[in-house]
Design a protein around this motif. Structure first.
Motif, short mmCIF file in Angstrom:
data_model
loop_
_atom_site.label_atom_id
_atom_site.label_comp_id
_atom_site.label_asym_id
_atom_site.label_seq_id
_atom_site.Cartn_x
_atom_site.Cartn_y
_atom_site.Cartn_z
N VAL A 1 0.83 -1.20 0.00
CA VAL A 1 0.00 0.00 0.00
C VAL A 1 0.86 1.26 0.00
CG1 VAL A 1 -1.94 -1.09 1.18
CG2 VAL A 1 -0.21 0.10 2.51
N ARG A 2 0.27 2.32 -0.49
CA ARG A 2 0.89 3.65 -0.45
C ARG A 2 -0.22 4.67 -0.28
NH1 ARG A 2 5.53 6.23 0.73
NH2 ARG A 2 5.24 8.37 0.08
N THR A 3 -0.06 5.56 0.71
CA THR A 3 -1.04 6.62 0.92
C THR A 3 -0.46 7.94 0.44
OG1 THR A 3 -2.03 5.46 2.80
CG2 THR A 3 -2.46 7.81 2.64
N LEU A 4 -1.25 8.66 -0.32
CA LEU A 4 -0.88 9.98 -0.83
C LEU A 4 -1.84 11.00 -0.23
CD1 LEU A 4 -0.37 8.79 -4.49
CD2 LEU A 4 1.42 9.39 -2.89
N PRO A 5 -1.41 12.26 -0.12
CA PRO A 5 -2.27 13.26 0.54
C PRO A 5 -3.64 13.43 -0.09
CG PRO A 5 -0.09 14.16 0.10
CD PRO A 5 -0.15 12.82 -0.55
N GLY A 6 -3.75 13.31 -1.39
CA GLY A 6 -5.03 13.50 -2.05
C GLY A 6 -4.84 13.81 -3.52
N LEU A 7 -5.93 14.22 -4.12
CA LEU A 7 -5.91 14.53 -5.55
C LEU A 7 -6.87 15.69 -5.79
CD1 LEU A 7 -4.69 13.68 -8.25
CD2 LEU A 7 -6.51 12.00 -8.47
N ALA A 8 -6.36 16.71 -6.45
CA ALA A 8 -7.14 17.92 -6.72
C ALA A 8 -8.30 17.62 -7.67
CB ALA A 8 -6.23 18.98 -7.33
N PRO A 9 -9.27 18.51 -7.72
CA PRO A 9 -10.38 18.35 -8.66
C PRO A 9 -9.87 18.30 -10.11
CG PRO A 9 -10.81 20.16 -7.16
CD PRO A 9 -9.41 19.73 -6.93
N CYS A 10 -10.55 17.53 -10.93
CA CYS A 10 -10.28 17.49 -12.37
C CYS A 10 -8.80 17.25 -12.66
CB CYS A 10 -10.75 18.78 -13.04
SG CYS A 10 -12.46 19.17 -12.68
N SER A 11 -8.22 16.27 -11.99
CA SER A 11 -6.80 16.00 -12.20
C SER A 11 -6.53 14.50 -12.18
CB SER A 11 -5.95 16.72 -11.16
OG SER A 11 -6.25 16.24 -9.87
N GLU A 12 -5.33 14.17 -12.61
CA GLU A 12 -4.91 12.78 -12.71
C GLU A 12 -3.43 12.71 -12.36
OE1 GLU A 12 -4.10 9.54 -16.30
OE2 GLU A 12 -4.91 11.50 -16.76
N PHE A 13 -3.02 11.61 -11.73
CA PHE A 13 -1.59 11.39 -11.61
C PHE A 13 -1.25 10.02 -12.15
CE2 PHE A 13 -2.87 10.13 -7.20
CZ PHE A 13 -2.40 8.83 -7.20
N VAL A 14 0.01 9.88 -12.53
CA VAL A 14 0.51 8.64 -13.09
C VAL A 14 1.71 8.20 -12.28
CG1 VAL A 14 1.48 7.53 -15.14
CG2 VAL A 14 -0.26 9.30 -15.40
N ILE A 15 1.70 6.94 -11.88
CA ILE A 15 2.85 6.34 -11.21
C ILE A 15 3.46 5.34 -12.18
CG2 ILE A 15 3.65 4.92 -9.28
CD1 ILE A 15 1.35 6.08 -7.63
N GLU A 16 4.70 5.59 -12.56
CA GLU A 16 5.42 4.68 -13.45
C GLU A 16 5.95 3.50 -12.62
OE1 GLU A 16 5.98 5.22 -16.79
OE2 GLU A 16 5.07 7.20 -16.89
N LYS A 17 5.99 2.35 -13.24
CA LYS A 17 6.49 1.15 -12.55
C LYS A 17 7.90 1.38 -12.00
CE LYS A 17 7.34 -3.76 -13.33
NZ LYS A 17 7.27 -4.84 -14.33
N ASN A 18 8.72 2.12 -12.75
CA ASN A 18 10.09 2.34 -12.29
C ASN A 18 10.20 3.34 -11.14
OD1 ASN A 18 9.71 4.78 -13.57
ND2 ASN A 18 11.20 4.42 -15.19
N MET A 19 9.08 3.94 -10.71
CA MET A 19 9.06 4.85 -9.56
C MET A 19 8.80 4.12 -8.25
SD MET A 19 6.73 7.88 -11.28
CE MET A 19 6.29 8.61 -9.72
#
Length: 169
Positions: A78-96
């Motif tokens: 598991v990994r917890t992130l602070p959140g995600l802004a409205p109308c947005s997306e993030f991408v986590i690459e496998k190498n990260m």
């Protein structure tokens, strides 16, 4: 006869009103989605398609490793992130991603088990590939059903890049 008819109409209206409240409550949560792309899940996308932010975003990953031609579950991470802004997306690459202090090897395959988050009203939700449900505040769901594996934290070598998306509703 009229009174019975009025009672049935009132009951139907009450039922419809309850359904409208439930649908409105789920509206933001239903716009938080995730998917993987690339050969053997090279990238994880998490999108908040609503006009409200989500917070305390917890990602659960299943990691499989191929050893001697056999694909086996290595564990649930598991990994917890602070959140995600409205109308947005993030991408986590496998190498990260690092597991137990080491980068994922080419023999490892990453699958998202689910995403938990809090909506703008403070309600916690759990989304899997087949389910969107309010999740208990004490996070019992980590131990239920297909979440039964013990879990370990995932380290990201750098924060995911957040970018705006459209359409947004």
């Amino acid at each position: 006869m009229t009174t019975i008819f009025q009672a049935r109409v009132a009951s139907d209206q009450l039922q419809q009103s309850k359904e409208d409240v439930r649908r409105a409550e789920r509206a933001q949560a239903s716009r938080v989605t995730f998917w993987t792309d690339g050969a053997v899940a090279q990238r994880l996308h998490v999108k908040n398609g609503s006009v409200d932010p989500v917070s305390d975003l917890t990602l659960a990953f299943r990691v499989y490793e191929e050893l001697f031609g056999i694909r086996a579950l290595r564990g649930l991470y598991v990994r917890t992130l602070p959140g995600l802004a409205p109308c947005s997306e993030f991408v986590i690459e496998k190498n990260m991603i690092e597991l137990e202090g080491k980068p994922l090897s080419p023999r490892m395959d990453l699958r998202v088990a689910g995403v938990a988050f809090f909506d703008s009203n403070g309600k916690e939700w759990l989304r899997t590939a087949t389910l969107l449900t309010p999740s208990p505040a004490d996070r019992e769901w980590w131990e239920l059903g297909h979440w039964a594996s013990p879990w370990e934290p995932v380290k990201l070598t750098k924060p995911p890049v957040v970018k705006p998306v459209s359409p947004c509703s």
